[in-house]
Design a protein around this motif. Structure first.
Motif: not given
Ligand SMILES: O=C([O-])CC(=O)C(=O)O
Ligand SMILES: [Mg+2]
Length: 487
Positions: A54-57, A67-73, A111-121
């Motif tokens: 998760a990202l913490f601001y 910089e924090i935003t760009s930390n998301w890999p 799980a409920g609608a099939g969003s891609d787990p690699r694309k949630v933040l």
């Protein structure tokens, strides 16, 4: 707690296996990764903390937001759920411990609608907390300072939200569990600037509209025009529900907005929003009654109004006492009783209490799950009126069709598409929602309705090759991520 921790460890080590387990056992597992048990986890999170994706601001890092935003890999993000922990479920200010909620909500998107787990933040904004016991605890990881307020606060949130929007301009941003005043103000500031919505206001509004539509069917009503709705709690949920149902009354019953609002009776901690209250926010003033005295208590309002529907969004257990529910039942054939506060410990009454106090004559829907129960030959169905029926599909729809905005009509369409998935036979038995076991089918149908509405509202284009609902349905299905445990 042990089940919750086990699942959260599985999530960290094997995302595919985690989601296979959750999607195949959704009704059983959802309560352990989401409401109600996620609430218990948030209360204890500083003691059982493990590293989270998760990202913490933090306010202290205000100079380094990009910089924090760009930390998301990961390069792509479709859905962002952001909280400042201001009002976690019905549990009040939980500061940085609030991050449990965005994580739980996003697990349901997948799980409920099939969003891609690699694309949630999941995102936590730390602007302080007014929970003194929590912030002075030695293991609390957030800032030990009172909440930032006013324009400086909105500026900080704006810096975070804009930074996220700059890196992922197409992502949907869901505002979650902010304090009421901030929630409405943030929605006003952002809803026309980017793809975003507030789940507590709009998601809860849409799911409750579905609930009232089906309650009307079960009472043999043609529409919502006979409703008299008492809502205890005039925060984001109470006002969001009122706004959603009123605009449906205008669309469906030929009422003016003013007429529709006259069917609503809202109370807050100081009693009825009636004449002479000068302490109301702009959003509460929409529901200020000019024909009733300010500050009437719940018992007085119920006696005066004879409600057909009673909604609790207070975060206060036991508010729907025996006396109150008896009085409601004395004047209404089939009242709809809705203790909506989460988690279970905060519900305004339990299902068993409603069954006993109403002698089996009510219909029941709550925010947290309750099992059906039977007493003296009456069975009461435990409907879960939770925004989890709405937001996963809304998110998938908005992202997959590249919508530029979430319109109020899209939420209305989602609510109506949900209500339509319950058969007449089911509503006769008091079942107001489709079974959670079919969550992805439910979502696919909602996606179709939301995309159609987005196109009609001019905020998206019809997906290529789709002319009818069947094609749209297939398209929706094709957009759903499916867990793969074969490699
Ligand atoms: O999280 C839930 O179960 C529903 C919700 O948005 C809340 O209670 O704030
Ligand atoms: Mg919420």
């Amino acid at each position: 707690m042990k089940k919750f921790m086990f699942l959260s460890e599985l999530f960290e080590v094997n995302v595919n296996l985690f989601y296979k387990l959750v999607t195949e056992n959704f009704p059983e597992i959802a309560p352990y990764i989401y409401t109600p048990h996620v609430g218990q986890y948030c209360l204890k999170l500083h003691e059982v903390w493990r590293p989270k994706q998760a990202l913490f601001y933090s306010l202290e890092d205000r100079a380094h937001i990009d910089e924090i935003t760009s930390n998301w890999p990961r390069p792509e993000v479709d859905i962002v759920v952001v909280t400042d922990g201001g009002r976690i479920l019905g549990l009040g200010d939980q500061g940085c411990n609030g991050i449990g909620i965005p994580i739980g909500k996003l697990a349901l998107y997948v799980a409920g609608a099939g969003s891609d787990p690699r694309k949630v933040l999941p995102v936590q904004i730390d602007a302080g907390t007014n929970n003194v016991a929590l912030r002075s605890h030695p293991l609390y990881m957030g800032l030990n300072r009172p909440r930032l307020q006013g324009e400086e606060y909105f500026q900080f949130v704006a810096d975070v939200v804009s930074s996220i929007h700059r890196r992922w301009p197409k992502a949907l941003i869901q505002f979650e569990d902010f304090g009421t005043d901030n929630a409405f103000e943030l929605l006003r500031r952002w809803q026309n600037q980017m793809l975003c919505f507030n789940d507590d206001i709009q998601g809860t509004g849409a799911v409750t509209l579905a609930c009232l539509m089906n309650a009307a069917r079960s009472r043999g009503w043609r529409d919502l025009s006979q409703e008299r709705v008492v809502i205890v709690g005039a925060g984001s949920a109470g006002l969001g529900i009122s706004d959603a149902v009123c605009s449906a009354m205008v669309k469906q019953c030929g009422m003016t907005l003013e007429e529709a609002r006259s069917h609503f009776y809202l109370l807050d901690i100081n009693g009825l929003l009636g004449t002479g209250r000068s302490d109301l926010t702009v959003d509460q003033r929409r529901y200020q009654r000019t024909d009733m005295r300010a500050g009437m208590n719940l018992a007085e309002v119920v006696a005066a109004v004879h409600p057909s529907t009673m909604i609790g969004v207070t975060g206060t257990a036991n508010l729907f006492t025996e006396e109150i529910l008896r009085e409601v039942c004395a004047h209404c054939e089939k009242p709809l009783i809705m203790p909506m506060s989460n988690p279970t410990s905060k519900a305004e009454c339990t299902l068993e209490q409603a069954l006993e106090r109403c002698h089996g004559k009510c219909i029941f829907a709550s925010g947290s799950p309750f099992k059906d129960a039977t007493k003296d030959g009456h069975t009461l169905v435990g409907n879960q009126c939770n925004n989890m029926y709405i937001f996963p599909a809304l998110g998938l729809a908005a992202c997959a069709c590249h919508a530029t905005k979430v319109t109020d009509n899209m939420l209305y369409a989602a609510g109506m598409a949900l209500s339509a998935q319950v058969t007449d036979e089911q509503v006769q038995r008091g079942q107001l929602f489709p079974s959670l076991a079919n969550m992805r089918d439910i979502s696919a149908r909602i996606v179709v309705a939301v995309v159609r509405q987005a196109v009609e509202d001019g905020v998206a284009a019809m997906p290529e090759g789709c002319t009818n609902d069947e094609q749209l349905m297939q398209w929706a299905r094709s957009k759903m991520w499916v867990p793969d445990t074969h490699h």
